[in-house]
Structure formats: structure tokens, C-alpha cells
Design a protein around this motif. Structure first.
Motif, mmCIF file in Angstrom:
data_model
loop_
_atom_site.group_PDB
_atom_site.id
_atom_site.type_symbol
_atom_site.label_atom_id
_atom_site.label_comp_id
_atom_site.label_asym_id
_atom_site.label_seq_id
_atom_site.Cartn_x
_atom_site.Cartn_y
_atom_site.Cartn_z
ATOM 1 N N ARG A 156 -20.925 -47.531 -50.459
ATOM 2 C CA ARG A 156 -21.298 -47.843 -49.086
ATOM 3 C C ARG A 156 -20.173 -47.538 -48.091
ATOM 4 N NH1 ARG A 156 -24.195 -47.942 -46.479
ATOM 5 N NH2 ARG A 156 -24.658 -49.925 -45.484
ATOM 6 N N TYR A 211 -19.049 -51.920 -35.284
ATOM 7 C CA TYR A 211 -19.287 -50.532 -35.696
ATOM 8 C C TYR A 211 -18.751 -50.244 -37.105
ATOM 9 C CZ TYR A 211 -20.212 -50.120 -30.726
ATOM 10 O OH TYR A 211 -20.713 -50.315 -29.472
ATOM 11 N N PRO A 212 -19.229 -50.958 -38.121
ATOM 12 C CA PRO A 212 -18.713 -50.714 -39.477
ATOM 13 C C PRO A 212 -18.976 -49.290 -39.962
ATOM 14 C CG PRO A 212 -20.624 -52.159 -39.556
ATOM 15 C CD PRO A 212 -20.270 -52.006 -38.121
ATOM 16 N N ASP A 213 -20.091 -48.700 -39.531
ATOM 17 C CA ASP A 213 -20.402 -47.342 -39.983
ATOM 18 C C ASP A 213 -19.372 -46.319 -39.492
ATOM 19 O OD1 ASP A 213 -22.569 -48.209 -41.337
ATOM 20 O OD2 ASP A 213 -24.026 -47.718 -39.777
ATOM 21 N N LEU A 272 -14.581 -53.410 -36.013
ATOM 22 C CA LEU A 272 -15.176 -53.339 -37.356
ATOM 23 C C LEU A 272 -16.488 -54.114 -37.426
ATOM 24 C CD1 LEU A 272 -13.614 -53.509 -40.761
ATOM 25 C CD2 LEU A 272 -14.940 -55.497 -40.174
ATOM 26 N N SER A 283 -18.977 -45.057 -46.851
ATOM 27 C CA SER A 283 -19.250 -43.632 -46.648
ATOM 28 C C SER A 283 -20.310 -43.530 -45.557
ATOM 29 C CB SER A 283 -19.790 -43.025 -47.951
ATOM 30 O OG SER A 283 -21.030 -43.616 -48.251
ATOM 31 N N ARG A 300 -23.259 -56.478 -35.136
ATOM 32 C CA ARG A 300 -23.520 -55.055 -35.338
ATOM 33 C C ARG A 300 -24.894 -54.665 -34.789
ATOM 34 N NH1 ARG A 300 -24.789 -51.743 -40.790
ATOM 35 N NH2 ARG A 300 -25.106 -49.793 -39.735
ATOM 36 N N ALA A 336 -24.668 -54.428 -31.199
ATOM 37 C CA ALA A 336 -23.948 -53.227 -30.755
ATOM 38 C C ALA A 336 -24.803 -51.974 -30.879
ATOM 39 C CB ALA A 336 -22.676 -53.069 -31.585
ATOM 40 N N GLU A 337 -25.754 -52.004 -31.802
ATOM 41 C CA GLU A 337 -26.572 -50.810 -32.050
ATOM 42 C C GLU A 337 -27.869 -50.791 -31.243
ATOM 43 O OE1 GLU A 337 -27.109 -50.688 -36.246
ATOM 44 O OE2 GLU A 337 -25.261 -49.553 -36.551
ATOM 45 N N PHE A 381 -23.924 -56.199 -43.884
ATOM 46 C CA PHE A 381 -23.292 -55.930 -42.596
ATOM 47 C C PHE A 381 -24.265 -55.285 -41.621
ATOM 48 C CE2 PHE A 381 -18.655 -56.213 -42.978
ATOM 49 C CZ PHE A 381 -18.290 -56.215 -41.652
#
Lengths: 476, 320
Positions: free
Chosen positions: A101, B69-71, B66, A103, A305, A308-309, A236
Motif C-alpha cells: 500500500r 494526503y497519504p497517497d 500526511l 505505493s 483525508r 481533503a479529497e 487511512f
């Protein structure tokens, strides 16, 4: 362009898994054994052909085909259904899945890669058995449509078992996989005749229609297993996104199919359309059950997250809110799901002829009412969780289920045994969907309970939605 | 690139694995991450590697969060865990090829990167061997190669030298130095402090989930001697080591009489460590006075901060 360059277009997990499969001694040994067993079987048949009784010769092709299927099933069981989840569990416990993961690969691609690689091997196994199937045909007693029908029937079931195994492996231990290992073999062989038999028998003997239901069930179960596996291995991030998106897609697909059947009602038998409505209502209820249960176990607010997305634009954000992690989004999605489903059932009733209206609404209505009761329980549990912060969601769910379902049901049962008149105590069952047994109209109280328990949660859902849709994004 | 950990907290049940962990390091630096067993090193590293989500706090890679935006972080992160590669039925090159593919490398670029990495980590000769046939040291190499496959700007290495023989350790040290020279920011967790001493620019000391000190080795040395950052800033000091032909007792007494010497102690027979008030410019007058006293001094120099000493003084060795 080399073969290696071409492989760049393939899923990396598929490439890796395929390489591993062809390095694995168990896989290669099983394939060789399958081939040897098939050859041996036909050699024995050839040697004893002249001494066989006429009645045996009549069915020799069918006997050969059945034995072949048992052997092919065993090979698929060992290589695809047994080994793949086992390897996945090992990778997960050795944290290799976690390291993969770090990656650019998504959990979705990991699951797709794993499933496709096993499906390809399964088709390879069928290819190995193919010449022997032709021999079976020439031995008499089995026709090509019969062989194709059986194979087409059992392959989707094997695929579902592969997916089920991978889903269990995504969170379970190795010993849990033993269950699927045995069950899948027996189950897969049994499900085809049961499924097709039920289809052709119950749905008025129309083979095309039963195949149609078979395909729909496969699509439904496959997408459900896929989205659940993705949800489990996602860390995550937006775990429930695919579960809700595919759930919504399935709902819309079933509505469209039911609508089409209603529109072309003059060309199909009305009882087929009627049964299909009941059947699809059941599938939708299963999907709704999983969606609404998961809603209880989600976080109160979407994670950083997910926030944020968020996409730009309020409409797109609102749609994302419905599909993203967070209890408020889950509740809003569940209500939307119910409203779309309800509108579709209503529309279908209006489109359908009178005889269909009378016959078709009962089952669909009961399933719809059960969905409201489910949502009512979950909303009640959510109120408890939000009021008593130390109460874990699972305990809240169990508590609500006991209070509103088990205890009333037991009380009503005891009264029934004492007085012999169950009907007098139906009021005890109003908090359960069992009250539909008395009258479907009483069951609509479930919708009222659902609305009442929604009231204390409205403010929370609205605040969460407002934050998701209107709040500005944080800087990177 | 600057990596900043900002008040990271992580709890497992009742155990506070990370308690307001904050420190920073940047490109070109090798930082040692040291602490007793169960101190919270692996948890912190896992959070930095996006494998665990912090309960609160955030890690910033320059200005990229982090948590949010972990990706994005995953594209420039290399993580070498404390466990060894465990894929079954796969050859070394296939294993690395898989990680190259999932890192988004394609075609010629992927093949070229793999050749370079195999050369760098000396895996060329064993590339067609199966992973389960490899020794622990070889698997460590494969693990390092895997961490390097996406050419990361930040590398997190959890116990990379564990289980390696002395030769392999020397090679690993050399590789890490080269990687730091290439501009990578490297954080290494290890129990072998002497290993870190030679390659690290700085260290982070953690115990019971709390950071006891973080910075360059010299600043940590000052910190453990003076007790706090504020004290360090108010009274600058220099630590020197002096070698004499005698036992060192006389030298130590002389030093303690000097008004510019804050402390002096026997480090080893014939070796005295002294803390001098002021900067490096205040050392020559002290040394001149010692030479004038006729002491048999054969050598002296600025003492290197010993990571082991700093670690032992800062930590109590208690587990959570």
C-alpha cells in the motif's frame, strides 16, 4: 513492443499472482494430476468399452462428464478457492499487504488483480479439461448444450467462492478458511442445480428468465463481495465509498430492469415480472441491510483525508458526502436509498396491469417495510451511542435489537402459547417487522418509528453535511 | 525536503504508544531513532509510513500533510520494516518488479531502475533465487532494495542492521552514507548504537512514547548535561578529552581548580573528559595552563558526543 512492455497495461497484482501461480509446486502438481486422472479415466473406459452393458453405454458420456466435473472442481478448489485466500492471509499477517500500500496502487486494484488471476487459472483448468469434454460428447449420453449449461452455471459460483474466500482472508485467520475450503466444494456443486431448478420451477418454467435471475444474482453478489473486501483492506481512507457506490448502482440496475419488465409486460408472462420484483426487492434488502449496519460502525465525522479529497462544487460535494465514510453520510444515504426504492416500487405499481398490482405489491411492500425497521433500529442505536459516549456501537446495536425485537417477540410468543390467540397480541409486535404477518398496513408503523428516531439525529446529520459541503479545504 | 512530526499521539487500548511526538529532520541527514523496547519507535515509524493513522497530530513532508494526503506521501516514501519479505513462490527480481510496477514505473524506466537497484544493493547474483531460499541478510538487502524502488526522497528504516553479519553491516553503513549524499532524508531505528554513531548526523531519543531529546549529537550531548534547551542556550560549553601518560588523577584535580572548567572526570585510565565554560576559543588558555604546569599530556581534542552515553543518561530503561 515486448511482452514485458505489454504487461505494463495489466494489473500489477495480476502479473505477480500469475507468476507466483506458475512457480508454485502445488499448482503445477495439481494440474498434472488432473491431466493424468482425466487420461487414466478415459483409458479405463477405452479398455472396458467392449465389455460394457448397453444401458451403461447409453449414459457413458454423462458419467464421464460428471467425473470430469468432480475432478475439475477439486482442482479449482485446491488452486483457486483454497490456495488464493490462504496466500492472501499469509501476505496480510506478514504485513506484505501493508507494504504494497506504500505505493500508488489502490485497494480496488489489489482485489481486482487477485480475483482476476484466480479466474484466469480457473479458465485454464477448464481449458485442460475441454478435450476430455469432447470425448464425453462422443461417448453419448450428454449433449453440448448440457455441458455448456452446466459449465456456465458453475463458473459464476466458483468466482463467487473465490471472492468470498478472499473477503474472509482480508480479515480472517487461516482456520476460518477451512470452512470455505470444504463448503465451497460441496456448495458450488449443489448450488447450480438448486439455483437453476428453483429458477425454472418457481419462475414459471421459463429457462431464459431463470438464467436472467441467475446473472443478476451473480452481479449483485460479486459487487457486494468486491466492495466489502475493498472496504476491509482500505486503511487511512474512504472505506465505504465502493460499497455505497456499487450498492446504489445495483439498486438503479434492478429498478431499470423491473421498469423494463413492466413496460414490456405484454410480451412476458405477468407472473415472471411479479416474481422478479419480489426477487429484486430481496436483493435490495440484503444490500440495504449491510449498508445500514456498517453505518453504525463508522466514525462520527468523515476523516481528515476524506475531507481533503472533497471535490469542488456543492452538488458534487453533496454526492460525495452520501458516498463517504461517516455516520451522517451513511444515514443520509440510507434514506435516499429507501426513497428511490419506494418511488420505484410505486412507479412500478402504477405501470403494471391490475392483476400484477394486486399480486406484486405484497412481497415488495414487506421487504420495503423490513428495510424501514432496520433503519429504525440503527437510528435508535445511534441515538444511544451519541448520548452515552462510552457505549460501543456493537453493544448499542445488540441492546436495541433485544429491546425492540427479541423481548417483544418472546413476550408475544409466551402470550400466544398461554391463550392460543396470537392475533390478540399483535400490538406487542409493532416494534418488529413480524407485525406484517398480521397486516401489511400495520407494518407501515415502521416508517413512523423511523421518522421519529430521525428527529433527534437531524441536527447532527445537517451539521455534518454542512461542514462537508460548505467548509473550505485546508491548505496542503 | 523537511520532515516535521507535530504532536503525534497514538493509543492502543490503554497503552500510549506515542505521546505528543515532535521532531524534525531534513534531506541529506541521517537521523537515528533510538529508545528501549516498547518505547514507540515502530509505532511512530508506521505512522510516518502511512501504515497507521495517528489519533491526533500530523506529519508534514515540507508542507504536505500526511493525514490529509497519504497517497501523495506514499509516492516519495521508502519504508524498510523490521520484518523480512515473506512472499511465497516468487523470485527476487519478480518481487522487486512487482513493487516497481505498483510504484507506477513502466517499460524501460522500470527495467533500468531495477538493474540499478540490484547493482546498488548487490542483488544481481541472486536475482533468480526464490525469496524463501534467501538468508536473513539477503532478505534484508531485498527489503532495502524494495524501499528504494520508487527512488524515495524520505527513507524510514526500522532496525535495518538486525541479523546482519559484520561485513553486511559495514556494507549497509556505506550504502546509507551514499543515499544520504544523494540527498535523501533517512530515519533509522536501531538498537546497535555504535552503528548509528558512525553514520548519523543526529538522533531522536524516545522512551514510553515521549521524546526525550532530538537534534544533532552535540546538541543532545549538551541537552543531557545541562538538562534543558534553555540552560544550553544560556551557558555554552565545550567538552574536550585529554590523554596523559599518568593515571589522570592529577590532571583531573588540576582541571577542577581551573575557574573556566565546569567539570572534569576520568573517562578511562589516562583519559580525562572536561567541560569548559564558553566556546572553542576558550579552550587554548585552559590547555596552556595545563602545559605550563608540566603535566605529561600526549594528546587532546574535542570530545565526540557518544550516542551510547547520551542514550543511557537520558533514558531510564523503563518499559510501558
Amino acid at each position: 513492443m515486448t511482452l514485458d512492455d505489454l504487461s505494463d497495461r495489466l494489473n500489477p497484482v495480476f502479473v505477480k499472482e500469475t507468476r507466483q501461480l506458475f512457480h508454485n509446486k502445488t499448482v503445477l502438481t495439481t494440474l498434472v494430476l488432473l491431466l493424468v486422472a482425466e487420461l487414466l479415466m478415459h483409458l479405463i473406459i477405452a479398455l472396458n468399452y467392449s465389455s460394457m452393458h448397453e444401458s451403461t453405454l447409453e449414459d457413458l458420456g454423462m458419467i464421464s462428464f460428471v467425473i470430469q466435473q468432480v475432478m475439475v472442481g477439486l482442482a479449482i478448489l485446491i488452486i483457486c478457492i483454497g490456495r488464493a485466500p490462504m496466500i492472501f492471509t499469509q501476505e496480510r499477517s506478514a504485513k506484505e499487504l501493508d507494504y504494497s500500500r506504500i505505493s500508488v496502487i489502490s485497494p480496488r486494484s489489489i482485489v481486482i488483480g487477485k480475483v482476476i488471476s484466480q479466474v484466469v487459472v480457473m479458465l485454464d483448468i477448464y481449458t485442460i479439461a475441454m478435450p476430455f469434454m469432447f470425448i464425453a460428447y462422443f461417448l453419448r449420453g450428454v449433449s453440448i448444450p448440457q455441458m455448456v449449461g452446466w459449465s456456465m452455471g458453475i463458473i459464476p459460483i466458483y468466482v463467487l467462492f473465490i471472492q468470498f474466500g478472499l473477503m474472509l482472508a482480508s480479515f480472517g485467520k487461516k482456520n476460518l478458511l477451512g470452512f470455505i475450503f470444504i463448503f465451497s466444494y460441496v456448495g458450488a456443486q449443489a448450488l447450480v442445480p438448486i439455483g437453476l431448478g428453483f429458477g425454472s420451477g418457481h419462475l414459471g418454467g421459463d429457462v431464459v428468465f431463470s438464467i436472467f435471475c441467475y446473472v443478476i444474482t451473480f452481479i449483485f453478489a460479486s459487487t457486494l463481495l468486491f466492495s466489502l473486501t475493498v472496504a476491509v483492506i482500505t486503511s487511512f481512507g474512504n472505506r465505504v465509498y465502493w460499497l455505497r457506490l456499487l450498492g446504489l448502482a445495483n439498486l438503479l440496475l434492478l429498478i431499470a430492469l423491473n421498469g423494463s419488465l413492466s413496460l414490456c409486460r405484454r410480451k412476458i408472462s405477468w407472473y415472471d415480472a411479479d416474481d422478479f420484483l419480489a426477487f429484486s426487492s430481496f436483493l435490495i434488502l440484503v444490500q440495504f441491510f449491510i449498508t445500514v449496519i456498517i453505518c453504525l460502525f463508522e466514525r462520527d465525522e468523515p476523516g481528515a483525508r476524506v475531507m481533503a479529497e472533497r471535490p469542488d462544487g456543492r452538488v458534487r460535494r453533496f454526492l460525495r458526502f452520501l458516498l463517504s465514510s461517516g455516520r451522517a453520510g451513511g444515514l443520509a444515504f440510507s434514506w435516499l436509498y429507501l426513497l428511490i426504492w419506494g418511488a420505484a416500487v410505486l412507479g412500478w405499481m402504477l405501470l403494471a396491469p391490475v392483476e400484477l398490482f394486486l399480486a406484486g405489491d405484497a412481497v415488495a411492500s414487506v421487504f420495503y417495510i423490513i428495510a424501514f425497521y432496520l433503519l429504525f433500529y440503527i437510528q435508535f442505536a445511534l441515538i444511544l451511542v451519541r448520548s452515552f459516549r462510552k457505549l460501543k456501537p456493537e453493544y448499542a446495536g445488540i441492546l436495541v435489537f433485544f429491546l425492540l425485537f427479541v423481548i417483544p417477540f418472546l413476550l408475544a410468543s409466551v402470550m400466544c402459547f398461554e391463550n392460543g390467540e396470537f392475533g390478540d397480541y399483535w400490538m406487542l409486535l409493532v416494534t418488529t417487522p413480524v407485525c406484517c404477518a398480521r397486516s401489511v398496513e400495520i407494518g407501515w408503523l415502521g416508517m413512523l418509528f423511523c421518522l421519529v428516531t430521525l428527529l433527534p439525529l437531524c441536527k447532527y446529520v445537517y451539521a455534518s453535511m454542512k461542514r462537508f459541503v460548505f467548509e473550505e479545504k485546508e491548505a496542503k | 525536503m523537511k520532515i516535521t512530526l507535530n504532536n503525534i499521539c497514538k493509543k492502543y487500548g490503554k497503552t500510549q504508544a506515542a505521546d505528543n511526538v515532535s521532531f524534525s529532520f531534513e534531506s541529506g541527514q541521517i537521523y537515528g531513532f533510538i529508545g528501549p523496547n516498547g518505547a514507540g519507535k515502530t509505532t511512530t515509524m508506521k505512522i510516518m509510513a502511512t501504515l497507521e493513522e495517528p489519533d491526533s497530530g500530523d506529519v508534514f513532508f515540507d508542507d504536505v500533510s500526511l493525514v490529509n494526503y497519504p497517497d501523495k506521501i506514499r509516492t516519495f516514501l521508502g519504508y524498510m520494516p523490521d520484518s523480512l519479505p515473506e512472499f511465497k513462490d516468487i523470485q527476487v527480481w519478480e518481487y522487486l518488479d512487482f513493487f516497481a510496477r505498483i510504484s507506477g514505473l513502466k517499460g524501460v524506466r522500470r527495467r533500468k531502475t531495477l538493474v540499478e537497484i540490484e547493482e546498488f544493493t548487490n542483488l544481481g547474483e541472486i536475482r533468480t533465487k526464490y525469496l524463501n531460499e534467501l538468508s536473513k541478510g539477503m532478505k534484508q538487502r531485498v527489503s532495502l532494495a524494495r524501499a528504494l524502488v520508487n527512488n524515495p526522497s524520505v527513507m524510514l528504516l526500522d532496525e535495518p542492521a538486525a541479523g546482519l553479519d559484520p561485513r553486511a553491516r559495514l556494507e549497509l553503513r556505506a550504502l546509507l552514507k551514499i543515499l544520504a549524499e544523494q540527498g535523501k532524508a533517512i530515519l533509522i531505528s536501531s538498537h546497535i548504537l555504535s552503528e548509528l554513531q558512525d553514520i548519523c548526523n543526529g538522533a531522536v531519543i524516545i522512551e514510553k512514547g515521549r521524546i526525550l531529546g532530538a537534534g544533532t549529537l552535540d546538541s543532545l550531548n549538551h541537552l543531557q548535561e545541562t538538562g534543558s534547551d534553555e540552560a544550553k542556550e544560556s551557558t555554552p560549553t565545550v567538552v574536550i578529552k585529554i590523554h596523559v601518560l599518568s593515571s589522570g588523577e592529577e590532571l583531573r584535580n588540576r582541571l577542577l581548580e581551573d575557574p573556566n572548567v565546569l567539570s572534569a572526570s576520568l573517562f578511562a585510565p589516562g583519559e580525562v573528559e572536561a567541560t569548559i565554560k564558553g566556546t572553542e576559543q576558550d579552550v587554548p588558555p585552559v590547555m596552556a595552563r595545563l602545559f605550563a604546569a608540566g603535566l605529561p599530556i600526549v594528546g587532546f581534542g574535542k570530545a565526540q558526543a557518544e550516542l551510547e552515553t547520551i542514550f543511557m543518561k537520558m533514558t531510564s530503561g523503563k518499559l510501558q
